[in-house]
Design an enzyme around this catalytic site. Structure first.
Site, PDB file in Angstrom:
ATOM      1  N   LYS A   1      -5.502 -16.580   3.765  1.00  0.00           N
ATOM      2  CA  LYS A   1      -5.806 -15.250   4.302  1.00  0.00           C
ATOM      3  C   LYS A   1      -6.955 -14.714   3.460  1.00  0.00           C
ATOM      4  O   LYS A   1      -6.772 -14.428   2.269  1.00  0.00           O
ATOM      5  CB  LYS A   1      -4.560 -14.358   4.178  1.00  0.00           C
ATOM      6  CG  LYS A   1      -4.789 -12.893   4.529  1.00  0.00           C
ATOM      7  CD  LYS A   1      -3.473 -12.109   4.467  1.00  0.00           C
ATOM      8  CE  LYS A   1      -3.680 -10.641   4.806  1.00  0.00           C
ATOM      9  NZ  LYS A   1      -2.402  -9.896   4.822  1.00  0.00           N
TER      10      LYS A   1
ATOM     11  N   GLU B   1      -7.202  -7.307   4.737  1.00  0.00           N
ATOM     12  CA  GLU B   1      -6.273  -6.393   4.072  1.00  0.00           C
ATOM     13  C   GLU B   1      -6.375  -6.499   2.548  1.00  0.00           C
ATOM     14  O   GLU B   1      -5.369  -6.579   1.848  1.00  0.00           O
ATOM     15  CB  GLU B   1      -4.839  -6.639   4.558  1.00  0.00           C
ATOM     16  CG  GLU B   1      -4.695  -6.427   6.059  1.00  0.00           C
ATOM     17  CD  GLU B   1      -3.278  -6.602   6.586  1.00  0.00           C
ATOM     18  OE1 GLU B   1      -2.488  -7.335   5.958  1.00  0.00           O
ATOM     19  OE2 GLU B   1      -2.963  -5.999   7.627  1.00  0.00           O
TER      20      GLU B   1
ATOM     21  N   ARG C   1     -10.098  -2.188  16.365  1.00  0.00           N
ATOM     22  CA  ARG C   1      -9.505  -3.314  15.632  1.00  0.00           C
ATOM     23  C   ARG C   1      -9.238  -4.517  16.536  1.00  0.00           C
ATOM     24  O   ARG C   1      -9.301  -5.657  16.085  1.00  0.00           O
ATOM     25  CB  ARG C   1      -8.213  -2.818  14.976  1.00  0.00           C
ATOM     26  CG  ARG C   1      -7.398  -3.904  14.340  1.00  0.00           C
ATOM     27  CD  ARG C   1      -6.285  -3.276  13.530  1.00  0.00           C
ATOM     28  NE  ARG C   1      -5.273  -4.262  13.220  1.00  0.00           N
ATOM     29  CZ  ARG C   1      -4.170  -3.995  12.550  1.00  0.00           C
ATOM     30  NH1 ARG C   1      -3.932  -2.771  12.108  1.00  0.00           N
ATOM     31  NH2 ARG C   1      -3.289  -4.934  12.295  1.00  0.00           N
TER      32      ARG C   1
ATOM     33  N   ASP D   1      -1.434  -7.062  16.183  1.00  0.00           N
ATOM     34  CA  ASP D   1      -0.553  -7.472  15.095  1.00  0.00           C
ATOM     35  C   ASP D   1       0.902  -7.579  15.554  1.00  0.00           C
ATOM     36  O   ASP D   1       1.730  -6.750  15.191  1.00  0.00           O
ATOM     37  CB  ASP D   1      -0.670  -6.457  13.952  1.00  0.00           C
ATOM     38  CG  ASP D   1      -0.128  -7.002  12.647  1.00  0.00           C
ATOM     39  OD1 ASP D   1       0.223  -8.189  12.607  1.00  0.00           O
ATOM     40  OD2 ASP D   1      -0.042  -6.233  11.674  1.00  0.00           O
TER      41      ASP D   1
ATOM     42  N   GLU E   1      -0.579 -18.353  16.109  1.00  0.00           N
ATOM     43  CA  GLU E   1       0.370 -17.811  15.124  1.00  0.00           C
ATOM     44  C   GLU E   1       1.261 -16.772  15.802  1.00  0.00           C
ATOM     45  O   GLU E   1       0.765 -15.813  16.403  1.00  0.00           O
ATOM     46  CB  GLU E   1      -0.388 -17.185  13.948  1.00  0.00           C
ATOM     47  CG  GLU E   1       0.541 -16.678  12.854  1.00  0.00           C
ATOM     48  CD  GLU E   1      -0.191 -16.028  11.681  1.00  0.00           C
ATOM     49  OE1 GLU E   1      -1.000 -16.697  11.021  1.00  0.00           O
ATOM     50  OE2 GLU E   1       0.069 -14.831  11.435  1.00  0.00           O
TER      51      GLU E   1
ATOM     52  N   GLU F   1       9.223  -8.172  12.416  1.00  0.00           N
ATOM     53  CA  GLU F   1       8.647  -6.968  11.802  1.00  0.00           C
ATOM     54  C   GLU F   1       8.557  -5.804  12.786  1.00  0.00           C
ATOM     55  O   GLU F   1       8.969  -4.688  12.475  1.00  0.00           O
ATOM     56  CB  GLU F   1       7.253  -7.304  11.254  1.00  0.00           C
ATOM     57  CG  GLU F   1       6.527  -6.098  10.703  1.00  0.00           C
ATOM     58  CD  GLU F   1       5.172  -6.445  10.104  1.00  0.00           C
ATOM     59  OE1 GLU F   1       4.781  -7.630  10.118  1.00  0.00           O
ATOM     60  OE2 GLU F   1       4.499  -5.512   9.616  1.00  0.00           O
TER      61      GLU F   1
HETATM   62  C1  BDP Z   1       1.090  -7.627   9.103  1.00  0.00           C
HETATM   63  C2  BDP Z   1       2.122  -7.374   8.060  1.00  0.00           C
HETATM   64  C3  BDP Z   1       1.657  -7.711   6.677  1.00  0.00           C
HETATM   65  C4  BDP Z   1       1.024  -9.078   6.643  1.00  0.00           C
HETATM   66  C5  BDP Z   1      -0.069  -9.175   7.681  1.00  0.00           C
HETATM   67  C6  BDP Z   1      -0.648 -10.584   7.812  1.00  0.00           C
HETATM   68  O1  BDP Z   1       2.497  -6.015   8.132  1.00  0.00           O
HETATM   69  O2  BDP Z   1       2.766  -7.620   5.822  1.00  0.00           O
HETATM   70  O3  BDP Z   1       0.518  -9.371   5.389  1.00  0.00           O
HETATM   71  O4  BDP Z   1       0.440  -8.854   8.937  1.00  0.00           O
HETATM   72  O5  BDP Z   1      -0.394 -11.221   8.832  1.00  0.00           O
HETATM   73  O6  BDP Z   1       1.775  -7.704  10.317  1.00  0.00           O
HETATM   74  O7  BDP Z   1      -1.361 -11.056   6.932  1.00  0.00           O
END
Ligand code: BDP
Length: 663
Positions: free
Chosen positions: A273, A277, A327, A356, A378, A384
């Site tokens: 990753k 973020e 986004r 997401d 994915e 979540e």
């Molecule tokens: C989001 C989650 C976060 C993950 C991120 C990811 O809230 O905790 O780190 O995706 O996929 O849904 O990297």
């Protein structure tokens, strides 16, 4: 089987009755053939059959009801994981080109039960459609102050890590590998994609712990992968830079990767990753994502490893007033121009939707836009955004829709992709997944990876048979019907009582459980609904909105562009419409919101009633755990209904056509 599977999950001992009461020959060499034999021998010990073991089947086949054998000559048709199944002359034969195929054949025979030993069966070929069926564990080695041991984990602690180190006792990991193998999974990343400082060292100083986990998973044909930080050359290697084009950086990755393979010869590769973020990535050095991915791919190539490079890249510090930074556009905008630039052993890992893991999103347009790039789909088994394993939400139908989607009107996502990857929902909870019915999601991932076009209801039925062995209960028909009733429609039920018509989010910020309609509305995360007194939804069309709809090929670009043709369930994802807008269903948007929220709650109340009626047919501990979770689901569904309905009632001023009370 009880030694290998200490807790209730699919593959309890009775599921092996048909196989275990036969005379079975396992012919082949190597550790995976040994695993098949161990399974067969345990089943025979339990049910009175006999397990015969040999390197070659010659001469031993006579008198056996079931034969497992390896014929390397079939490698071309079967690959290493496929197998033939045939029944003739009162004998069932599983033929594979390599022992891994025997293992899949074993679990296939278990699924068939008595049917594997009835009549004649012309030769059938079974072979996985997707080469890699992988789980990503978002497990932290040490408990993270905000995210806990498992990020977005709802099933207790990590199966792999405890108190900052790999668990010493790996029995549970072996049992997990066994369950996964029986669903078709063949790869697993053992740590979180958010690689914190201490976890970074798994790649170097703490590699031994990863090797121990790999040893525990290997007997079930599961290759271990590691999530790594792009900044590793700096944070671990002491280099001044992690620039992917720097010679010293390349050399560092090459040497480090050589050491990984010395410890784990069948290591699967890296998961990354980057520039997402807050994670480090190639942007810091003015380089692109293909440069970053190819750096790691180059280090892995000599050993047959693969880098899974995630496409979840967006600016999480957006200004909500500037809709052009939508986004939803980000993954495509970043990656589509790079098609053809990734190395052959780099796989771009794309979330199934552009945002997401919401309960409803369109399929990511990247799947149709990168014909010269290897792609992984994915999905998120950990719930979540779909009830956090306190709510029943079987996602099989949603994933199946994604895999069957035809981005260009012709090929399906399941044909275009190389891999299916799921964020795991398992932990050290006695039922593995917190909610015992959430196991169905884990099982479904593996089976859909094997056959993306499979009917998800058929997969669910397999899971029901393997897990609850209905034939062994007093009322098989009622148990099967009850389980189907509570699971089959559970995704749509969840959708009904949460964010409407594809608009997404509306969750409590941070932990993402429970409703908060405006929770993220004015935050920089880029997840908005734009509700005002006149209407709701995000205008993503080309003509007047963010232009996201134009990222699709036709027929989708055209279909999504207009509210007249956009499917109802995605309307608010693509369009901002007045509350009085009439859906294809004939209802107005506002009435749809009211109706679905009342219905959703009624459906959960009905599911709770059905579950209660199954007491006596389900093992009491498991029944009680699910019953307890239904109390929370009913409470949560009512809370969602009341929040959403009252929010939109106050916003719009439009009363419910049926005069129901809206809080
Ligand atoms: C989001 C989650 C976060 C993950 C991120 C990811 O809230 O905790 O780190 O995706 O996929 O849904 O990297």
């Amino acid at each position: 089987m009880s030694a290998a599977a200490p807790d209730p999950a699919w593959l309890p001992a009775p599921a092996f009755r048909a196989l275990g009461s036969r005379r079975v020959l396992v012919a082949g060499t190597g550790s995976l053939a040994d695993t098949v034999h161990t399974e067969v021998a345990a089943a025979c010990a339990a049910f009175g059959g006999a397990a015969v073991r040999a390197a070659e089947p010659d001469g031993l086949v006579q008198g056996c009801d079931l034969v497992f054998r390896v014929r390397p000559g079939h490698l071309g048709e079967l690959g290493t994981e496929g197998f033939y199944l045939r029944r003739a002359d009162a004998r069932t034969t599983v033929t594979a080109a390599a022992p891994h195929g025997l293992l899949h054949g074993l679990f296939h025979v278990v699924r068939l039960g008595e049917a594997a030993f009835a009549g004649r069966r012309p030769r059938e070929r079974h072979r996985p459609a997707l080469a890699v069926r992988m789980l990503n564990h978002w497990d932290n080695v040490r408990v993270h102050p905000v995210m806990g041991q498992v990020e977005r984990g709802y099933a207790g602690g990590s199966l792999f890590w405890r108190d900052g180190a790999a668990r010493g006792d790996l029995d549970r990991v072996r049992a997990y590998g066994r369950l996964l193998a029986a669903s078709g999974i063949n790869a697993l990343a053992v740590n979180n994609v958010n690689v914190h400082e201490e976890e970074a060292r798994l790649l170097t100083g703490r590699l031994g712990e990863v090797a121990d986990l790999a040893d525990a998973l290997r007997p079930y044909g599961i290759r271990t992968h590691l999530s790594v930080t792009f900044a590793a050359p700096v944070v671990l290697g002491g280099l001044p830079t992690a620039d992917p084009l720097d010679e010293a950086v390349r050399a560092w990755w090459a040497e480090t990767t050589a050491r990984v393979y010395a410890a784990i010869p069948d290591f699967g590769g890296y998961v990354v990753k980057a520039d997402s973020e807050g994670r480090p990535g190639p942007f810091a050095y003015g380089r692109g994502h293909a440069d970053g991915a190819n750096l790691l791919a180059g280090a892995l190539a000599p050993y047959g490893g693969t880098v899974h490079w995630r496409a979840f890249v967006y600016d999480h510090r957006q200004d909500w007033r500037d809709r052009s930074t939508d986004r939803a556009r980000a993954a495509y905008d970043h990656f589509a121009p790079l098609d053809g630039e990734f190395a052959g052993n780099a796989v771009l890992q794309v979330k199934h939707g552009p945002m997401d893991f919401q309960v409803r999103e369109p399929v990511s347009p990247l799947f149709g836009a990168m014909p010269r790039t290897r792609l992984a789909v994915e999905v998120q088994a950990t719930q979540e955004y779909t009830g956090q394993q306190r709510h029943v939400c079987w996602l099989g139908p949603m994933w199946s829709e994604v895999l069957r989607f035809r981005p260009d009107g012709a090929s399906r996502v399941g044909d275009l992709a190389d891999a299916l990857v799921a964020v795991s929902n398992a932990g050290d909870d006695p039922w593995w997944t917190g909610h015992p019915l959430a196991q169905a999601n884990l099982y479904t991932v593996g089976r859909l990876g094997w056959r993306p076009g499979a009917d998800p209801h058929g997969i669910l039925d397999e899971w029901i048979e393997l897990t609850f062995t209905p034939e062994r209960t007093g009322d098989p028909g009622r148990l099967r019907d009850g389980l189907r009733a509570v699971l089959r429609g559970s995704w749509r039920t969840y959708e009904k009582y949460t964010a409407p018509l594809g608009v997404g989010f509306m969750v409590q910020p941070g932990h993402h459980y429970g409703p908060a309609v405006d929770g993220y509305e004015y935050s920089p995360w880029g997840t908005y609904h734009f509700a005002d007194r006149d209407g709701v939804g995000v205008d993503r069309c080309r003509a007047t909105g963010t232009g996201y709809a134009a990222q699709y090929a036709n027929p989708w670009a055209e279909l999504y562009e207009s509210p007249r043709t956009c499917p109802d369930e995605l309307l608010l994802f693509f369009h901002h419409v007045p509350y009085g807008h009439v859906l294809h269903s004939g209802k107005t948007v506002i009435q749809h919101i009211y109706d679905t929220h009342f219905e959703g709650v009624e459906e959960v109340e009905e599911a709770r009633r059905v579950w209660a009626s199954l007491a006596g047919l389900v093992e009491p501990g498991r029944h009680a755990r699910v019953a307890e979770r239904y109390e929370e689901q009913v409470r949560g569904a009512r809370e969602w209904r009341d929040h959403i309905n009252s929010y939109f009632f106050r916003m719009s001023g439009v009363p419910d056509a049926h005069g129901r009370r809206i809080h």
